[in-house]
Design a protein around this motif. Structure first.
Motif, mmCIF file in Angstrom:
data_model
loop_
_atom_site.group_PDB
_atom_site.id
_atom_site.type_symbol
_atom_site.label_atom_id
_atom_site.label_comp_id
_atom_site.label_asym_id
_atom_site.label_seq_id
_atom_site.Cartn_x
_atom_site.Cartn_y
_atom_site.Cartn_z
ATOM 1 N N LEU A 52 0.815 -1.222 0.000
ATOM 2 C CA LEU A 52 0.000 0.000 0.000
ATOM 3 C C LEU A 52 0.845 1.267 0.000
ATOM 4 O O LEU A 52 0.429 2.290 -0.544
ATOM 5 C CB LEU A 52 -0.941 0.009 1.208
ATOM 6 C CG LEU A 52 -2.025 -1.073 1.245
ATOM 7 C CD1 LEU A 52 -2.889 -0.918 2.491
ATOM 8 C CD2 LEU A 52 -2.893 -0.996 -0.009
ATOM 9 N N PHE A 53 2.018 1.204 0.619
ATOM 10 C CA PHE A 53 2.821 2.418 0.784
ATOM 11 C C PHE A 53 4.249 2.205 0.305
ATOM 12 O O PHE A 53 5.193 2.740 0.878
ATOM 13 C CB PHE A 53 2.809 2.846 2.261
ATOM 14 C CG PHE A 53 1.431 2.868 2.862
ATOM 15 C CD1 PHE A 53 0.460 3.722 2.373
ATOM 16 C CD2 PHE A 53 1.091 1.993 3.890
ATOM 17 C CE1 PHE A 53 -0.826 3.728 2.902
ATOM 18 C CE2 PHE A 53 -0.176 1.990 4.439
ATOM 19 C CZ PHE A 53 -1.149 2.859 3.938
ATOM 20 N N LEU A 54 4.368 1.450 -0.778
ATOM 21 C CA LEU A 54 5.701 1.087 -1.262
ATOM 22 C C LEU A 54 6.407 2.263 -1.926
ATOM 23 O O LEU A 54 7.626 2.409 -1.810
ATOM 24 C CB LEU A 54 5.598 -0.088 -2.228
ATOM 25 C CG LEU A 54 6.888 -0.826 -2.583
ATOM 26 C CD1 LEU A 54 7.575 -1.352 -1.340
ATOM 27 C CD2 LEU A 54 6.600 -1.967 -3.548
ATOM 28 N N ASP A 55 5.670 3.106 -2.646
ATOM 29 C CA ASP A 55 6.315 4.235 -3.302
ATOM 30 C C ASP A 55 6.397 5.422 -2.345
ATOM 31 O O ASP A 55 5.544 5.596 -1.470
ATOM 32 C CB ASP A 55 5.565 4.627 -4.572
ATOM 33 C CG ASP A 55 4.201 5.218 -4.262
ATOM 34 O OD1 ASP A 55 4.089 6.464 -4.243
ATOM 35 O OD2 ASP A 55 3.263 4.439 -4.018
ATOM 36 N N SER A 58 3.124 7.778 -1.704
ATOM 37 C CA SER A 58 2.061 7.249 -0.844
ATOM 38 C C SER A 58 2.559 7.071 0.585
ATOM 39 O O SER A 58 1.803 7.263 1.549
ATOM 40 C CB SER A 58 1.532 5.922 -1.400
ATOM 41 O OG SER A 58 2.552 4.930 -1.422
ATOM 42 N N ALA A 59 3.838 6.733 0.752
ATOM 43 C CA ALA A 59 4.394 6.564 2.092
ATOM 44 C C ALA A 59 4.428 7.895 2.837
ATOM 45 O O ALA A 59 4.095 7.965 4.032
ATOM 46 C CB ALA A 59 5.794 5.969 2.008
ATOM 47 N N LYS A 60 4.817 8.944 2.140
ATOM 48 C CA LYS A 60 4.850 10.269 2.768
ATOM 49 C C LYS A 60 3.443 10.721 3.150
ATOM 50 O O LYS A 60 3.233 11.305 4.223
ATOM 51 C CB LYS A 60 5.508 11.277 1.837
ATOM 52 C CG LYS A 60 7.001 11.046 1.652
ATOM 53 C CD LYS A 60 7.580 11.948 0.572
ATOM 54 C CE LYS A 60 9.041 11.623 0.315
ATOM 55 N NZ LYS A 60 9.605 12.434 -0.804
ATOM 56 N N GLU A 61 2.475 10.449 2.281
ATOM 57 C CA GLU A 61 1.092 10.821 2.584
ATOM 58 C C GLU A 61 0.575 10.056 3.795
ATOM 59 O O GLU A 61 -0.076 10.623 4.676
ATOM 60 C CB GLU A 61 0.202 10.557 1.366
ATOM 61 C CG GLU A 61 0.465 11.505 0.197
ATOM 62 C CD GLU A 61 -0.309 11.114 -1.053
ATOM 63 O OE1 GLU A 61 -0.907 9.999 -1.070
ATOM 64 O OE2 GLU A 61 -0.302 11.899 -2.021
ATOM 65 N N GLN A 62 0.865 8.757 3.851
ATOM 66 C CA GLN A 62 0.425 7.949 4.985
ATOM 67 C C GLN A 62 1.139 8.369 6.267
ATOM 68 O O GLN A 62 0.519 8.445 7.337
ATOM 69 C CB GLN A 62 0.671 6.466 4.708
ATOM 70 C CG GLN A 62 0.354 5.529 5.867
ATOM 71 C CD GLN A 62 -1.113 5.498 6.253
ATOM 72 O OE1 GLN A 62 -1.954 6.087 5.582
ATOM 73 N NE2 GLN A 62 -1.450 4.803 7.326
ATOM 74 N N GLY A 63 2.420 8.641 6.165
ATOM 75 C CA GLY A 63 3.161 9.083 7.335
ATOM 76 C C GLY A 63 2.616 10.387 7.883
ATOM 77 O O GLY A 63 2.493 10.556 9.104
ATOM 78 N N GLN A 64 2.281 11.314 7.001
ATOM 79 C CA GLN A 64 1.717 12.581 7.454
ATOM 80 C C GLN A 64 0.353 12.378 8.085
ATOM 81 O O GLN A 64 0.009 13.042 9.076
ATOM 82 C CB GLN A 64 1.615 13.562 6.285
ATOM 83 C CG GLN A 64 1.308 14.989 6.719
ATOM 84 C CD GLN A 64 2.366 15.552 7.655
ATOM 85 O OE1 GLN A 64 3.542 15.613 7.304
ATOM 86 N NE2 GLN A 64 1.953 15.946 8.857
ATOM 87 N N LYS A 65 -0.423 11.449 7.525
ATOM 88 C CA LYS A 65 -1.729 11.140 8.123
ATOM 89 C C LYS A 65 -1.552 10.582 9.531
ATOM 90 O O LYS A 65 -2.267 10.986 10.465
ATOM 91 C CB LYS A 65 -2.495 10.141 7.261
ATOM 92 C CG LYS A 65 -3.853 9.751 7.846
ATOM 93 C CD LYS A 65 -4.560 8.711 6.999
ATOM 94 C CE LYS A 65 -5.944 8.394 7.567
ATOM 95 N NZ LYS A 65 -5.899 7.884 8.961
ATOM 96 N N LEU A 66 -0.625 9.645 9.689
ATOM 97 C CA LEU A 66 -0.358 9.077 11.014
ATOM 98 C C LEU A 66 0.048 10.169 11.994
ATOM 99 O O LEU A 66 -0.396 10.186 13.142
ATOM 100 C CB LEU A 66 0.732 8.013 10.919
ATOM 101 C CG LEU A 66 0.394 6.728 10.157
ATOM 102 C CD1 LEU A 66 1.653 5.882 9.966
ATOM 103 C CD2 LEU A 66 -0.675 5.927 10.870
ATOM 104 N N ARG A 67 0.887 11.072 11.532
ATOM 105 C CA ARG A 67 1.324 12.170 12.381
ATOM 106 C C ARG A 67 0.145 13.089 12.739
ATOM 107 O O ARG A 67 -0.017 13.478 13.909
ATOM 108 C CB ARG A 67 2.409 12.966 11.664
ATOM 109 C CG ARG A 67 2.979 14.134 12.461
ATOM 110 C CD ARG A 67 3.740 13.671 13.678
ATOM 111 N NE ARG A 67 4.396 14.809 14.331
ATOM 112 C CZ ARG A 67 5.032 14.753 15.473
ATOM 113 N NH1 ARG A 67 5.098 13.611 16.140
ATOM 114 N NH2 ARG A 67 5.606 15.824 15.984
#
Length: 301
Positions: A52-55, A58-67
């Motif tokens: 889901l967050f390999l690229d 998408s990883a940066k977007e997910q990380g920011q969401k988690l934050r």
């Protein structure tokens, strides 16, 4: 063993600047509510969110969401450790996480790197991560050479020593039993604490994780036994992390729920960990845990 060139850390690490190592600013409040480590898997085969967050985008977007949802730290991994995962090369593991890791470090967002390979760990520290999370408990043959480095012996990087019955990638078959699982974990923690401190690592930098799910074995009772004995573990090792998020043992006792349907069992267990004052909780669903922290804090006034 001669250390590779990247072990010679560059930059103003000890001054706490954004370029390079910034772990000197890392503080864990032992008496406050649990800190949340948001899981960010940049893998193809993680059991819950592989691919889901390999690229990096998408990883940066997910990380920011988690934050934004309340994560105190982003726990970033490029190598899956579930029972069906395959080992990737060290080069690929680092290639997966480097852009995202550096992105969040540049923003001043606290990060943790989930890796059991000293080469990857060293690069992560050079980039400026503040926590190393190792499922093997820093038992790799080259781990001592890494932590005997003059810079690291003086750093404040936190080390999370995880117990696993395999000392690595999770496996179903285990010799652990409900009767011996807690004593085995405690003995492992004692051994690792003794060895790491003998390397010159300050005791307050060392945190512990008992491992859950298949890191203990396929029998769900192993994990539940650990959870029931959490006070006993905390009494000797108060610097503790636990991760129960979407784990198999929760689904198995409820008729075989798949990972995506384990949110409520996960949440119930994480509330239990909050009530037990476990210092660090590793989770996929940060928002629910953040909200629970807020309500428990208000109830405790």
């Amino acid at each position: 063993m001669a250390l590779p060139s990247f072990y010679r850390f560059k930059g103003n690490f000890c001054q706490g600047k954004k370029e390079g190592f910034v772990a000197s600013a890392l503080v864990f409040e032992m008496n406050s509510m649990s800190q949340i480590f948001g899981i960010l898997n940049m893998t193809t085969d993680s059991f819950s969110d592989g691919g889901l967050f390999l690229d990096p985008k998408s990883a940066k977007e997910q990380g920011q969401k988690l934050r934004n949802d309340g994560a105190d730290y982003l726990d970033i991994s490029g190598q899956s450790s579930n029972v069906k995962s395959a080992l990737v090369s060290e080069e690929l593991e680092w290639e997966r996480i480097e852009p995202t890791l550096r992105h969040f470090i540049s923003l001043g967002i606290p990060t943790s790197v989930d890796s059991f390979r000293p080469n990857v760990q060293a690069k992560a520290l050079e980039a400026g991560t503040q926590v190393l999370n190792d499922i093997t408990g820093f038992t790799h043959p080259d781990a001592r050479s890494l932590f005997k480095d003059p810079f690291l012996s003086q750093s404040q990087a936190k080390l999370i020593v995880m117990h696993s019955h395999t000392l690595g990638i999770a496996k179903e078959k285990s010799e652990l039993t409900p009767e011996n699982v807690v004593p085995t974990i405690l003995n492992f923690f004692r051994d690792r604490k003794s060895e790491l401190t003998s390397w010159g690592i300050a005791e307050e930098r060392i945190y512990f994780d008992p491992g859950m799910g298949f890191f203990l074995g396929e029998d769900p009772e192993l994990s539940f036994t650990v959870l029931r004995n959490i006070d006993r573990i905390l009494s000797e090792f108060p610097r503790l992390m636990l991760g129960v998020s979407r784990k198999s043992f929760l689904g198995n006792v409820l008729g075989g729920l798949p990972p995506k349907e384990r949110e409520m069992p996960t949440f119930a267990t994480e509330i239990y960990l909050l009530q037990k004052k476990v210092p660090m909780i590793r989770t996929h669903d940060v928002l629910k845990l953040t909200q629970a922290k807020k309500i428990l804090s208000l109830l405790g006034k």
